[in-house]
Design an enzyme around this catalytic site. Structure first.
Site, mmCIF file in Angstrom:
data_model
loop_
_atom_site.group_PDB
_atom_site.id
_atom_site.type_symbol
_atom_site.label_atom_id
_atom_site.label_comp_id
_atom_site.label_asym_id
_atom_site.label_seq_id
_atom_site.Cartn_x
_atom_site.Cartn_y
_atom_site.Cartn_z
ATOM 1 N N GLU A 37 46.728 5.943 41.702
ATOM 2 C CA GLU A 37 47.208 6.297 40.364
ATOM 3 C C GLU A 37 46.584 7.619 39.916
ATOM 4 O O GLU A 37 47.267 8.488 39.360
ATOM 5 C CB GLU A 37 46.842 5.184 39.385
ATOM 6 N N ASP A 41 48.834 10.929 39.163
ATOM 7 C CA ASP A 41 48.775 11.572 37.856
ATOM 8 C C ASP A 41 48.594 13.075 38.016
ATOM 9 O O ASP A 41 49.256 13.878 37.342
ATOM 10 C CB ASP A 41 47.625 10.972 37.044
ATOM 11 N N SER A 110 51.652 3.292 35.172
ATOM 12 C CA SER A 110 50.528 3.403 36.101
ATOM 13 C C SER A 110 50.981 3.183 37.536
ATOM 14 O O SER A 110 50.532 3.883 38.462
ATOM 15 C CB SER A 110 49.441 2.379 35.741
ATOM 16 N N GLU A 113 52.814 6.250 38.823
ATOM 17 C CA GLU A 113 51.860 7.281 39.237
ATOM 18 C C GLU A 113 51.254 6.953 40.593
ATOM 19 O O GLU A 113 51.098 7.833 41.450
ATOM 20 C CB GLU A 113 50.757 7.420 38.186
#
Length: 222
Positions: A37, A41, A110, A113
């Site tokens: 994650e 991101d 989440s 990502e």
């Protein structure tokens, strides 16, 4: 099946779909997806920034930053997750499922990502492969949606997050003057949810300092 779900290394996709709650209930099931994650991101922030930079050559830094925040905020990433079919593929603990985890924007965003991060690794860290996946998703977001979201004040966005994820009580801001002169003071603000501090910011007046604290809190949430 969406191209984002086609992996050479199936174990990498499995990890990307695995939430901490699932690992907690199934200790022998390998790692959860939080490191992926983090990577996803970073990849999304870069690609969304480049995307907006190229498409809006006359927009300034502040406007581009607001648009990027709108394009990759929790709500939009959750929609992308559903669009590519991640919702019911998420590996969640029983408690998270009971609490509506398959529809939870935070879990959806989440996981999206994490899958982006995993896809990047599965393609030998080739950013072009990820760009081919995410740019059509960015293109699908109507311009008016991006503009309206980018104009939402950071304090309102943080309050919405708090009320959606923690409790209905608005966050509390504590602001004090920390320096400067009488005609050019400097303020520092801290934002709290209950007794927990979430962010801190500085500004030339209380309003600016509180806005900066909210932006800090939102950045930390990502």
């Amino acid at each position: 099946m969406h191209k984002l779900l086609i992996f050479r290394d199936a174990t990498l996709l499995k990890q990307a779909l695995t939430h901490r709650s699932y690992v907690h209930e199934n200790p022998g099931e390998g790692e959860h997806n939080e490191r992926l994650e983090f990577l996803g991101d970073a990849v999304l922030n870069f690609l969304s920034g480049e995307y907006l930079y190229n498409r809006h050559p006359h927009k300034g830094e502040d406007e581009l930053t607001r648009r990027r925040s709108a394009l990759v905020d929790e709500k939009q990433l959750a929609k992308f997750a559903i669009e590519v079919g991640l919702d019911f593929r998420m590996r969640l603990g029983k408690g998270a499922i009971r609490d509506g985890g398959y529809q939870n924007p935070n879990l959806l965003s989440s996981t999206f990502e994490a899958v982006i991060g995993a896809y990047y690794l599965d393609n030998n860290s080739n950013i072009e492969a990820v760009r081919a996946i995410v740019e059509p998703l960015f293109d699908s977001v109507p311009e008016q949606i991006v503009v309206s979201r980018s104009n939402v004040d950071s304090k309102n966005r943080f309050q919405e997050w708090v009320q959606r994820n923690i409790n209905p009580t608005p966050p509390k801001y504590v602001t004090v003057q920390v320096g400067g002169s009488s005609h050019a003071p400097e303020f520092i603000a801290k934002v709290f949810v209950g007794d927990q501090e979430y962010g801190e910011g500085k500004g030339r007046n209380k309003k600016e300092a509180e806005k900066a604290a909210a932006e800090d809190a939102l950045a930390k949430l990502k």
